[in-house]
Design a protein around this motif. Sequence first.
Motif, PDB file in Angstrom:
ATOM      1  N   HIS A 152     -45.067 -20.061  -4.254  1.00  0.00           N
ATOM      2  CA  HIS A 152     -44.798 -18.829  -5.008  1.00  0.00           C
ATOM      3  C   HIS A 152     -44.756 -19.114  -6.502  1.00  0.00           C
ATOM      4  CE1 HIS A 152     -43.072 -14.840  -5.834  1.00  0.00           C
ATOM      5  NE2 HIS A 152     -42.237 -15.466  -6.653  1.00  0.00           N
ATOM      6  N   VAL A 153     -44.031 -20.157  -6.892  1.00  0.00           N
ATOM      7  CA  VAL A 153     -43.855 -20.429  -8.324  1.00  0.00           C
ATOM      8  C   VAL A 153     -45.035 -21.182  -8.928  1.00  0.00           C
ATOM      9  CG1 VAL A 153     -41.351 -20.358  -8.138  1.00  0.00           C
ATOM     10  CG2 VAL A 153     -42.534 -22.555  -7.928  1.00  0.00           C
ATOM     11  N   GLN A 155     -48.140 -20.176  -8.544  1.00  0.00           N
ATOM     12  CA  GLN A 155     -49.201 -19.210  -8.795  1.00  0.00           C
ATOM     13  C   GLN A 155     -48.954 -18.500 -10.124  1.00  0.00           C
ATOM     14  OE1 GLN A 155     -50.311 -16.657  -5.438  1.00  0.00           O
ATOM     15  NE2 GLN A 155     -49.157 -18.015  -4.092  1.00  0.00           N
ATOM     16  N   GLN A 156     -49.804 -18.776 -11.106  1.00  0.00           N
ATOM     17  CA  GLN A 156     -49.621 -18.186 -12.434  1.00  0.00           C
ATOM     18  C   GLN A 156     -49.605 -16.657 -12.380  1.00  0.00           C
ATOM     19  OE1 GLN A 156     -52.780 -19.875 -14.776  1.00  0.00           O
ATOM     20  NE2 GLN A 156     -51.894 -21.936 -14.748  1.00  0.00           N
ATOM     21  N   ALA A 157     -50.344 -16.085 -11.439  1.00  0.00           N
ATOM     22  CA  ALA A 157     -50.420 -14.629 -11.340  1.00  0.00           C
ATOM     23  C   ALA A 157     -49.088 -13.989 -10.970  1.00  0.00           C
ATOM     24  CB  ALA A 157     -51.486 -14.232 -10.319  1.00  0.00           C
ATOM     25  N   ARG A 158     -48.159 -14.779 -10.458  1.00  0.00           N
ATOM     26  CA  ARG A 158     -46.839 -14.249 -10.087  1.00  0.00           C
ATOM     27  C   ARG A 158     -45.956 -13.978 -11.302  1.00  0.00           C
ATOM     28  NH1 ARG A 158     -46.354 -12.928  -4.556  1.00  0.00           N
ATOM     29  NH2 ARG A 158     -47.396 -14.515  -3.291  1.00  0.00           N
ATOM     30  N   TYR A 159     -46.316 -14.538 -12.445  1.00  0.00           N
ATOM     31  CA  TYR A 159     -45.451 -14.444 -13.622  1.00  0.00           C
ATOM     32  C   TYR A 159     -45.735 -13.169 -14.410  1.00  0.00           C
ATOM     33  CZ  TYR A 159     -44.082 -19.213 -12.639  1.00  0.00           C
ATOM     34  OH  TYR A 159     -43.577 -20.337 -12.014  1.00  0.00           O
ATOM     35  N   ARG A 160     -44.654 -12.566 -14.900  1.00  0.00           N
ATOM     36  CA  ARG A 160     -44.769 -11.381 -15.748  1.00  0.00           C
ATOM     37  C   ARG A 160     -44.062 -11.653 -17.064  1.00  0.00           C
ATOM     38  NH1 ARG A 160     -42.887  -8.302 -10.911  1.00  0.00           N
ATOM     39  NH2 ARG A 160     -40.939  -7.975 -12.028  1.00  0.00           N
ATOM     40  N   ILE A 161     -44.469 -10.944 -18.093  1.00  0.00           N
ATOM     41  CA  ILE A 161     -43.787 -11.009 -19.382  1.00  0.00           C
ATOM     42  C   ILE A 161     -43.006  -9.721 -19.558  1.00  0.00           C
ATOM     43  CG2 ILE A 161     -44.074 -11.108 -21.883  1.00  0.00           C
ATOM     44  CD1 ILE A 161     -46.586 -12.778 -21.405  1.00  0.00           C
ATOM     45  N   THR A 175     -40.846 -13.889 -16.385  1.00  0.00           N
ATOM     46  CA  THR A 175     -40.087 -13.675 -15.157  1.00  0.00           C
ATOM     47  C   THR A 175     -40.979 -14.056 -13.981  1.00  0.00           C
ATOM     48  OG1 THR A 175     -40.788 -11.386 -14.696  1.00  0.00           O
ATOM     49  CG2 THR A 175     -38.934 -11.687 -16.220  1.00  0.00           C
ATOM     50  N   VAL A 176     -40.350 -14.506 -12.889  1.00  0.00           N
ATOM     51  CA  VAL A 176     -41.087 -14.781 -11.649  1.00  0.00           C
ATOM     52  C   VAL A 176     -40.166 -14.419 -10.481  1.00  0.00           C
ATOM     53  CG1 VAL A 176     -40.443 -17.237 -11.672  1.00  0.00           C
ATOM     54  CG2 VAL A 176     -42.468 -16.463 -10.359  1.00  0.00           C
ATOM     55  N   PRO A 177     -39.981 -13.113 -10.254  1.00  0.00           N
ATOM     56  CA  PRO A 177     -39.035 -12.657  -9.226  1.00  0.00           C
ATOM     57  C   PRO A 177     -39.444 -13.119  -7.833  1.00  0.00           C
ATOM     58  CG  PRO A 177     -39.718 -10.856 -10.674  1.00  0.00           C
ATOM     59  CD  PRO A 177     -40.648 -11.994 -10.926  1.00  0.00           C
ATOM     60  N   THR A 187     -35.467 -20.754 -17.138  1.00  0.00           N
ATOM     61  CA  THR A 187     -35.822 -21.233 -15.799  1.00  0.00           C
ATOM     62  C   THR A 187     -37.246 -20.810 -15.446  1.00  0.00           C
ATOM     63  OG1 THR A 187     -33.510 -21.140 -15.109  1.00  0.00           O
ATOM     64  CG2 THR A 187     -35.172 -21.227 -13.369  1.00  0.00           C
ATOM     65  N   ALA A 188     -37.573 -19.550 -15.703  1.00  0.00           N
ATOM     66  CA  ALA A 188     -38.932 -19.072 -15.424  1.00  0.00           C
ATOM     67  C   ALA A 188     -39.951 -19.771 -16.315  1.00  0.00           C
ATOM     68  CB  ALA A 188     -39.009 -17.563 -15.608  1.00  0.00           C
TER      69      ALA A 188
END
Length: 201
Positions: A152-153, A155-161, A175-177, A187-188
């Motif tokens: 999950h963490v 995958q760059q596509a999981r991250y949002r600004i 963020t990476v909920p 942390t993110a």
Amino acid sequence: MTAADPIAAVAGALGRAHDATSDFDLNPETVLSPGRRLRPAGVLVPLMMGAGGARVVLTHRSSALKHHPGQIAFPGGKQDEGDADVTAAALREAHEEIGLQPGNVEVLGYLPTHETVTGFLVTPVVARILSPYTPVPEEAEVAEVFDVPLDHVLQQARYRIEARYWRGTMRRYYTVPFGPYYIWGATARMLRALADVAGSP
């Protein structure tokens, strides 16, 4: 990553050159003092094999803490006088905060250092948990110990600004909920550095 041992694949990628990170990465308008003094700190990025594959262990900080209450964090903290280095600090703090014995850990390598808005220079120490263990949260600091899939963490596509006001200015952050866990901030950003080094788009 190899299907047989995704943690080994991460370990093999840690030597790749990568720039240091910062809480200010997404806020280039911030002017930092060139003479600022940063306090050394170490956090442990614990990886383990678990249900469904490799997992990353994280903590949910107590809401009663003065600094960063209720946030998601790696176990770790500032380097004390008795610590040989930031690795020793990360291992000591992980033992104190989540009951992870240093002898049950294999240090795999390091992510780029990370500067925080609170004046720390954090070294993320990536490590493999060798044997199953039962987390023992330090009640005064840790409300919960949990884990999320490594995939999950990575995958760059999981991250949002996202953004919010902090000390009167708009601050942007990663963020990476995951499920009920809102992983954000430093942390993110460190997890995003892991994704940049060893992950996928």
